[in-house]
Design an enzyme around this catalytic site. Structure first.
Site, PDB file in Angstrom:
ATOM      1  N   LYS A  46      39.485  38.876  41.242  1.00 59.87           N
ATOM      2  CA  LYS A  46      39.304  37.644  40.479  1.00 59.87           C
ATOM      3  C   LYS A  46      38.030  36.893  40.838  1.00 59.87           C
ATOM      4  O   LYS A  46      37.610  36.000  40.105  1.00 59.87           O
ATOM      5  CB  LYS A  46      40.531  36.752  40.628  1.00 59.87           C
ATOM      6  CG  LYS A  46      41.765  37.333  39.966  1.00 59.87           C
ATOM      7  CD  LYS A  46      41.641  37.265  38.464  1.00 59.87           C
ATOM      8  CE  LYS A  46      42.854  37.817  37.761  1.00 59.87           C
ATOM      9  NZ  LYS A  46      42.836  37.541  36.330  1.00 59.87           N
ATOM     10  N   SER A 280      50.633  44.267  43.245  1.00 53.22           N
ATOM     11  CA  SER A 280      50.148  44.787  41.962  1.00 53.22           C
ATOM     12  C   SER A 280      49.324  46.061  42.148  1.00 53.22           C
ATOM     13  O   SER A 280      49.332  46.930  41.277  1.00 53.22           O
ATOM     14  CB  SER A 280      49.353  43.718  41.207  1.00 53.22           C
ATOM     15  OG  SER A 280      48.205  43.348  41.929  1.00 53.22           O
TER      16      SER A 280
HETATM   17  C1  LIG Z   1      47.008  40.300  42.486  1.00 50.81           C
HETATM   18  C2  LIG Z   1      46.774  40.374  41.019  1.00 50.81           C
HETATM   19  N1  LIG Z   1      47.046  41.514  40.384  1.00 50.81           N
HETATM   20  C3  LIG Z   1      46.897  41.633  39.051  1.00 50.81           C
HETATM   21  C4  LIG Z   1      46.452  40.576  38.289  1.00 50.81           C
HETATM   22  C5  LIG Z   1      46.310  40.751  36.795  1.00 50.81           C
HETATM   23  O1  LIG Z   1      44.949  40.845  36.408  1.00 50.81           O
HETATM   24  P1  LIG Z   1      44.480  40.401  34.951  1.00 50.81           P
HETATM   25  O2  LIG Z   1      44.653  38.914  34.871  1.00 50.81           O
HETATM   26  O3  LIG Z   1      43.041  40.801  34.879  1.00 50.81           O
HETATM   27  O4  LIG Z   1      45.344  41.124  33.980  1.00 50.81           O
HETATM   28  C6  LIG Z   1      46.156  39.366  38.908  1.00 50.81           C
HETATM   29  C7  LIG Z   1      45.716  38.201  38.118  1.00 50.81           C
HETATM   30  O5  LIG Z   1      45.729  37.086  38.567  1.00 50.81           O
HETATM   31  C8  LIG Z   1      46.303  39.254  40.310  1.00 50.81           C
HETATM   32  O6  LIG Z   1      46.038  38.117  40.955  1.00 50.81           O
END
Ligand SMILES: Cc1ncc(COP(=O)(O)O)c(C=O)c1O
Length: 319
Positions: A46, A280
């Site tokens: 991010k 994630s």
């Molecule tokens: C740890 C983590 N994984 C996945 C995501 C998802 O990414 P995106 O917002 O680009 O779909 C985020 C988004 O905040 C995140 O903080």
């Protein structure tokens, strides 16, 4: 790796390594390449959108010098914005659900952000931020933006969220992988990473298959009813049926991963590959393993390592 001295840590964002998960795939037919976004200055992907959104807003004069910046965050976007805004001289307010892990709030505050924590709905569980919890955070964010006449670094709507990955993450992966990639799967929050990477991969070769990853029981983009909105995979899976950055023409399939599968996969990343990442990232690995066992046997799959495992020390991911 950059050879030159960076004028600030903003220039140290991106250009992260792409690592083959050769130990995890040792007995499998196929390859998984992992983009190490946990190595950014704020320890997540991010940082990239924080830089892009602020620089886009400066260029279009949507953001005035010294104006306050506000955003709703699960912690990672806020950390990126705290870094970028701190260096560029914009006061930054991060609005976050109390359901996200505490490390994130502390880190943003350490980087100079004002952190506003919003209570979860009655019945919600800490560590499990639901769509309903997110609505509460959204209301509070809108209130603060109005009150302070602030610029909203709106990661769900501003193009920077997509452009960061279309202009940088995706092209870096294509350059680093050298050989063709066959598939990309990504756990979706705002959908900026999926959208930006999928668009550039398809531009490069329409043969690359792109898969949306969602929590099992909260697969709203796949059109399924939400039976498990309070899942554990922080940063996404908000049960939103459509996302601005997810172009359905770029989606070749939808994959689902349970909390337990995501956690087991995150632990495997740490133990077997020395990659200390979060829930994630585990979800992305678990989904890639589904693809290697199914339609992409023998092929090369790209995943994102979204953030660092250090952000989850107070959860039971590492117990
Ligand atoms: C740890 C983590 N994984 C996945 C995501 C998802 O990414 P995106 O917002 O680009 O779909 C985020 C988004 O905040 C995140 O903080």
């Amino acid at each position: 790796m950059r050879a030159e001295v960076c004028a600030s840590v903003i220039q140290a964002i991106g250009e992260t390594p792409l690592v083959e998960l050769a130990r995890i795939t040792r007995h499998l037919n196929g390859r998984i390449l992992a983009k190490m976004e946990n190595l950014n200055p704020g320890y997540s992907k991010k940082d990239r959108i924080a830089r892009q959104i602020i620089e886009d807003a400066e260029a279009s004069e949507a953001l005035a010098p010294g104006q306050t910046v506000v955003e709703l965050t699960s912690g990672n976007t806020g950390t990126g914005l705290a870094i970028v805004c701190g260096i560029k001289g914009y006061p930054f307010v991060a609005v976050m659900s109390k359901g996200n892990s505490e490390e994130r709030a502390r880190m943003m505050a350490a980087l100079g952000a004002e952190v506003v924590l919003v209570d979860q709905l009655p019945g919600s569980v800490p560590g499990q931020v639901s769509g309903g919890d997110l609505e509460q955070v959204e209301r509070e964010t809108q209130r603060i933006v109005r009150e302070r006449q602030a610029f909203r670094a709106d990661q769900f709507n501003l193009e920077g969220s997509f452009r960061a990955h279309y202009l940088h993450t995706g092209p870096e992966i294509l350059r680093q992988a050298r050989h063709p990639i066959h598939a990309f799967c990504d756990f979706v929050g705002s959908g900026g990473t999926f959208g930006g990477c999928a668009a550039i991969f398809k531009d490069a070769s329409p043969q690359v298959k792109c898969y949306v990853v969602e929590p099992r029981g909260a697969a709203a983009l796949a059109g399924e009813p939400s039976s498990h909105p309070n899942h554990r995979i922080q940063g996404g899976g908000y049960s939103l049926p459509a996302l601005r950055f997810v172009n359905r023409r770029h989606v070749d399939g939808y994959l689902q991963v349970s909390d337990e599968e995501a956690m087991q996969a995150a632990r495997r990343l740490a133990k077997e590959e020395g990659i200390f990442a979060g829930f994630s990232s585990g979800a992305n690995l678990a989904a890639a393993l589904q693809l290697l066992a199914g339609p992409h046997r023998g092929q090369t799959i790209v995943i994102i390592i979204c953030d660092s495992g250090l952000k989850y020390l107070t959860t039971d991911l590492w117990t």
